[in-house]
Write a protein that holds these residues in place. Structure first.
Motif, PDB file in Angstrom:
ATOM      1  N   GLY A  32      -7.211   4.852  -5.773  1.00 40.96           N
ATOM      2  CA  GLY A  32      -8.294   5.802  -5.539  1.00 40.96           C
ATOM      3  C   GLY A  32      -8.016   6.617  -4.298  1.00 40.96           C
ATOM      4  N   ARG A  33      -9.038   7.292  -3.809  1.00 42.18           N
ATOM      5  CA  ARG A  33      -8.879   8.130  -2.643  1.00 42.18           C
ATOM      6  C   ARG A  33      -8.567   7.284  -1.400  1.00 42.18           C
ATOM      7  NH1 ARG A  33      -7.505  12.785  -4.603  1.00 42.18           N
ATOM      8  NH2 ARG A  33      -8.903  13.415  -6.291  1.00 42.18           N
ATOM      9  N   ALA A  34      -7.592   7.769  -0.621  1.00 41.47           N
ATOM     10  CA  ALA A  34      -7.247   7.087   0.630  1.00 41.47           C
ATOM     11  C   ALA A  34      -8.285   7.413   1.699  1.00 41.47           C
ATOM     12  CB  ALA A  34      -5.849   7.508   1.084  1.00 41.47           C
ATOM     13  N   PRO A  35      -8.478   6.522   2.676  1.00 39.31           N
ATOM     14  CA  PRO A  35      -9.487   6.761   3.709  1.00 39.31           C
ATOM     15  C   PRO A  35      -9.307   8.086   4.447  1.00 39.31           C
ATOM     16  CG  PRO A  35      -8.728   4.490   3.798  1.00 39.31           C
ATOM     17  CD  PRO A  35      -7.853   5.196   2.809  1.00 39.31           C
ATOM     18  N   GLY A  36      -8.053   8.489   4.740  1.00 39.72           N
ATOM     19  CA  GLY A  36      -7.823   9.730   5.459  1.00 39.72           C
ATOM     20  C   GLY A  36      -7.530  10.905   4.562  1.00 39.72           C
ATOM     21  N   GLY A  37      -7.862  10.822   3.315  1.00 37.68           N
ATOM     22  CA  GLY A  37      -7.531  11.874   2.365  1.00 37.68           C
ATOM     23  C   GLY A  37      -6.284  11.507   1.580  1.00 37.68           C
ATOM     24  N   VAL A  45       0.861  -1.187   0.000  1.00 38.67           N
ATOM     25  CA  VAL A  45       0.000   0.000   0.000  1.00 38.67           C
ATOM     26  C   VAL A  45       0.896   1.236   0.000  1.00 38.67           C
ATOM     27  CG1 VAL A  45      -1.786   1.289   1.213  1.00 38.67           C
ATOM     28  CG2 VAL A  45      -1.818  -1.219   1.238  1.00 38.67           C
ATOM     29  N   VAL A  46       0.611   2.168  -0.895  1.00 40.36           N
ATOM     30  CA  VAL A  46       1.310   3.448  -0.943  1.00 40.36           C
ATOM     31  C   VAL A  46       0.265   4.553  -0.810  1.00 40.36           C
ATOM     32  CG1 VAL A  46       2.835   4.969  -2.261  1.00 40.36           C
ATOM     33  CG2 VAL A  46       3.106   2.478  -2.427  1.00 40.36           C
ATOM     34  N   ASP A  47       0.298   5.286   0.309  1.00 45.52           N
ATOM     35  CA  ASP A  47      -0.611   6.409   0.566  1.00 45.52           C
ATOM     36  C   ASP A  47       0.168   7.712   0.487  1.00 45.52           C
ATOM     37  OD1 ASP A  47      -2.878   4.862   0.988  1.00 45.52           O
ATOM     38  OD2 ASP A  47      -2.445   4.592   3.116  1.00 45.52           O
ATOM     39  N   ASP A  48      -0.499   8.769   0.043  1.00 48.63           N
ATOM     40  CA  ASP A  48       0.112  10.097   0.073  1.00 48.63           C
ATOM     41  C   ASP A  48      -0.928  11.105   0.525  1.00 48.63           C
ATOM     42  OD1 ASP A  48      -1.163  11.564  -2.304  1.00 48.63           O
ATOM     43  OD2 ASP A  48      -0.446   9.737  -3.286  1.00 48.63           O
ATOM     44  N   ASP A  49      -0.481  12.312   0.791  1.00 51.55           N
ATOM     45  CA  ASP A  49      -1.380  13.360   1.255  1.00 51.55           C
ATOM     46  C   ASP A  49      -1.688  14.381   0.158  1.00 51.55           C
ATOM     47  OD1 ASP A  49       1.072  14.555   1.048  1.00 51.55           O
ATOM     48  OD2 ASP A  49       1.132  15.347   3.102  1.00 51.55           O
ATOM     49  N   GLY A  50      -1.508  13.954  -1.099  1.00 50.22           N
ATOM     50  CA  GLY A  50      -1.740  14.871  -2.209  1.00 50.22           C
ATOM     51  C   GLY A  50      -3.093  14.671  -2.854  1.00 50.22           C
ATOM     52  N   ALA A  51      -3.167  15.186  -4.084  1.00 51.07           N
ATOM     53  CA  ALA A  51      -4.439  15.150  -4.820  1.00 51.07           C
ATOM     54  C   ALA A  51      -4.556  13.949  -5.741  1.00 51.07           C
ATOM     55  CB  ALA A  51      -4.601  16.434  -5.641  1.00 51.07           C
ATOM     56  N   GLY A  52      -3.513  13.160  -5.868  1.00 48.88           N
ATOM     57  CA  GLY A  52      -3.559  12.017  -6.775  1.00 48.88           C
ATOM     58  C   GLY A  52      -3.201  12.412  -8.187  1.00 48.88           C
ATOM     59  N   PRO A  53      -3.102  11.435  -9.085  1.00 47.67           N
ATOM     60  CA  PRO A  53      -2.765  11.737 -10.479  1.00 47.67           C
ATOM     61  C   PRO A  53      -3.877  12.504 -11.153  1.00 47.67           C
ATOM     62  CG  PRO A  53      -3.412   9.448 -10.267  1.00 47.67           C
ATOM     63  CD  PRO A  53      -3.347  10.009  -8.876  1.00 47.67           C
TER      64      PRO A  53
END
Length: 400
Positions: free
Chosen positions: A365-370, A329-337
Motif C-alpha cells: 500500500g501507500r508508504a508513510p512518506g509517499g 520492506v521495499v519502498d519507492d517514490d512512485g505511484a505504485g502498481p
C-alpha cells in the motif's frame, strides 16, 4: 519344460476369479455328492434334483461381485432347499459362505446379518422337523460357533481392506497435493525470473535502439546488459525446467538465488534506470534456504513492479532480522502498481503466496512518506533462525 510352466501360469492368470472359485466348488460339491451315500447312508440319495441344487449355488457365485445381496439370498435359499429335501450335508454350504463373505466385504452388512440369522433359524427348524429332531443339535451348535468365527474373520478382513483403501487414497491425495504445490512453486519461479529479466532486457533494448546512432558507447553498454540478463535468464530457466524434467545433470555451478545476490540485483535495476538503496541488518548467510529464496524473490518482484508500473526513480530495500522473523520492506517514490480489482496483479499474489507458504505475511500500500510500499514478514524456521536474529548490522548504499 519351462515353456509349459509359463503356459500354465499365463492360463491360470487369464482365468477370472469370478469364474475360477465357483468352478472349483462345483467340482468339489459334485464329487462329494456322488460319494455321499458311503458316508451318510441314512440321508436321501443325491438324485438329479440334488445335483441341480448343488450346481445352482456355484453358478450364482459367478455374479456375486455385481449383485452381492441377491447372490447371498439365492445361495442361502438353495442351501435351505437342499437340506429341507433331506440330502446329505456337505460342501453344498460353501457357496453360501462365499456369498456371505462377499456381501460383508462389499459393505452389505445388514443384508448379510439378516440373511444369516434367517438361515440359522431355518436350519435349526429343518434339523428338528426334517432331519432327525433334536438329536443332532449339539453338532449344529458347534457349527454355529464356527460360523460366528467365520463372520468375525470376514469383518476383520473388511476393516483391513478399508484401512488399506483409505491409506491408498491418502497417499494419492498427498501426492496430488505435493504435485500441485510443486507446480505452484515452479510457476512462481518462472513468473519472477521472466518478469525481472525480460523487463530488464526490454528496457535495455529500448535504450540501445534510441542511442545506437547518437551514443554508440551507451548503446554498447545496454547491449552488454542485455547479454548478461539473457544469460542469467537462460541459466535460471534451465534450472527450473530441469526440475520439471526430474533430472539433475550436474551440480549447479552458478550461485543460487538469495539475498547474497542482492548487490547484483541492485546493479541490474540501476542499469535499467532505477536507483536502488539497500539496508541489510541480518547475516544472510545464516538464513534458512527457504526464507532466503523467498525474501530474494519478493525483493526481485517488488523492484520489477517498480520499474514496470510505478514510474519511480528511486527505491529503498530494507532487510532486518529480529525476534525470530525476517522483515523485508521495499519502498519507492512512485505511484505504485495500477489499480486492479481484488488483490492486485499476479506479481503481488505470487509474493503473498511465497510469504504465506512459510507462515509469514505480506502487505502492500501507500508508504508513510509517499510512494508505494511492499512489506513481508517471514518467520525464521529451523536452525539458523536464532543466529540470524542476533547478528549485527551490515549496511550498504548503492547510488544510481
Amino acid at each position: 519344460m519351462s515353456w509349459w510352466v509359463g503356459l500354465l501360469r499365463r492360463s491360470w492368470q487369464s482365468v477370472p476369479h469370478t469364474v475360477l472359485t465357483p468352478a472349483a466348488w462345483l467340482v468339489v460339491g459334485l464329487v462329494a455328492a456322488l460319494n455321499a451315500s458311503r458316508f451318510v447312508p441314512t440321508a436321501r440319495p443325491v438324485d438329479a434334483l440334488g445335483i441341480a441344487l448343488i450346481v445352482l449355488g456355484p453358478l450364482l457365485l459367478v455374479v456375486r461381485r455385481a449383485h452381492p445381496p441377491a447372490v447371498l439370498v439365492g445361495c442361502t435359499a438353495v442351501l435351505l432347499g437342499y437340506l429341507a429335501l433331506g440330502y446329505p450335508f456337505g460342501p453344498v454350504v460353501v457357496p453360501s459362505l462365499v456369498a456371505l463373505a462377499e456381501a460383508i466385504l462389499r459393505g452389505h452388512r445388514r443384508v448379510a446379518y439378516v440373511t444369516t440369522g434367517v438361515a440359522v433359524l431355518a436350519g435349526l427348524a429343518i434339523q428338528i422337523v426334517v432331519r432327525g429332531g433334536a438329536a443332532g443339535l449339539e453338532g449344529r451348535l458347534g457349527w454355529l460357533a464356527w460360523l460366528a468365527a467365520y463372520v468375525a474373520g470376514c469383518e476383520l478382513w473388511r476393516a483391513r481392506s478399508e484401512r488399506r483403501a483409505q491409506a491408498a487414497a491418502a497417499r494419492e491425495e498427498t501426492a496430488r497435493r505435493q504435485a500441485g504445490e510443486e507446480r505452484l512453486r515452479i510457476a512462481r519461479e518462472l513468473h519472477d525470473v521472466l518478469g525481472h529479466h525480460v523487463s530488464l532486457i526490454n528496457v535495455q533494448a529500448g535504450v540501445a535502439l534510441y542511442l545506437i546512432d547518437d551514443d554508440p558507447e551507451q548503446a554498447r553498454r545496454a547491449l552488454a546488459t542485455i547479454k548478461d540478463a539473457s544469460r542469467d535468464l537462460l541459466r535460471e530457466m534451465r534450472s527450473t525446467l530441469g526440475v520439471l524434467r526430474g533430472i539433475d545433470e550436474e551440480p549447479p555451478r552458478a550461485p543460487t538465488a538469495g539475498l547474497g545476490m542482492l548487490d547484483r540485483l541492485v546493479a541490474d535495476n540501476e542499469a535499467a534506470g532505477l536507483a536502488v538503496s539497500t539496508s541489510v541488518d541480518a547475516d544472510v548467510r545464516a538464513l534458512p534456504r527457504s526464507v532466503d529464496l523467498a525474501a530474494y524473490r519478493i525483493v526481485q518482484e517488488a523492484l520489477t513492479n517498480v520499474r514496470k508500473h510505478a514510474g519511480a526513480g528511486r527505491a529503498l530495500v530494507k532487510v532486518t532480522a529480529a525476534d525470530g522473523t525476517l522483515r523485508v520492506v521495499v519502498d519507492d517514490d512512485g505511484a505504485g502498481p495500477p489499480e486492479r480489482p481484488g488483490e492486485g496483479g499476479t506479481g503481488l499474489v505470487g509474493m503473498r503466496e511465497r510469504a504465506t507458504a512459510l507462515g509469514g505475511t505480506l502487505s502492500h500500500g501507500r508508504a508513510p512518506g509517499g510512494g508505494f510500499r511492499v512489506e513481508a514478514v517471514l518467520p525464521l524456521a529451523g536452525s539458523g533462525g536464532a543466529a540470524v536474529g542476533a547478528v549485527g548490522a551490515r549496511s550498504e548504499e548503492e547510488t544510481g
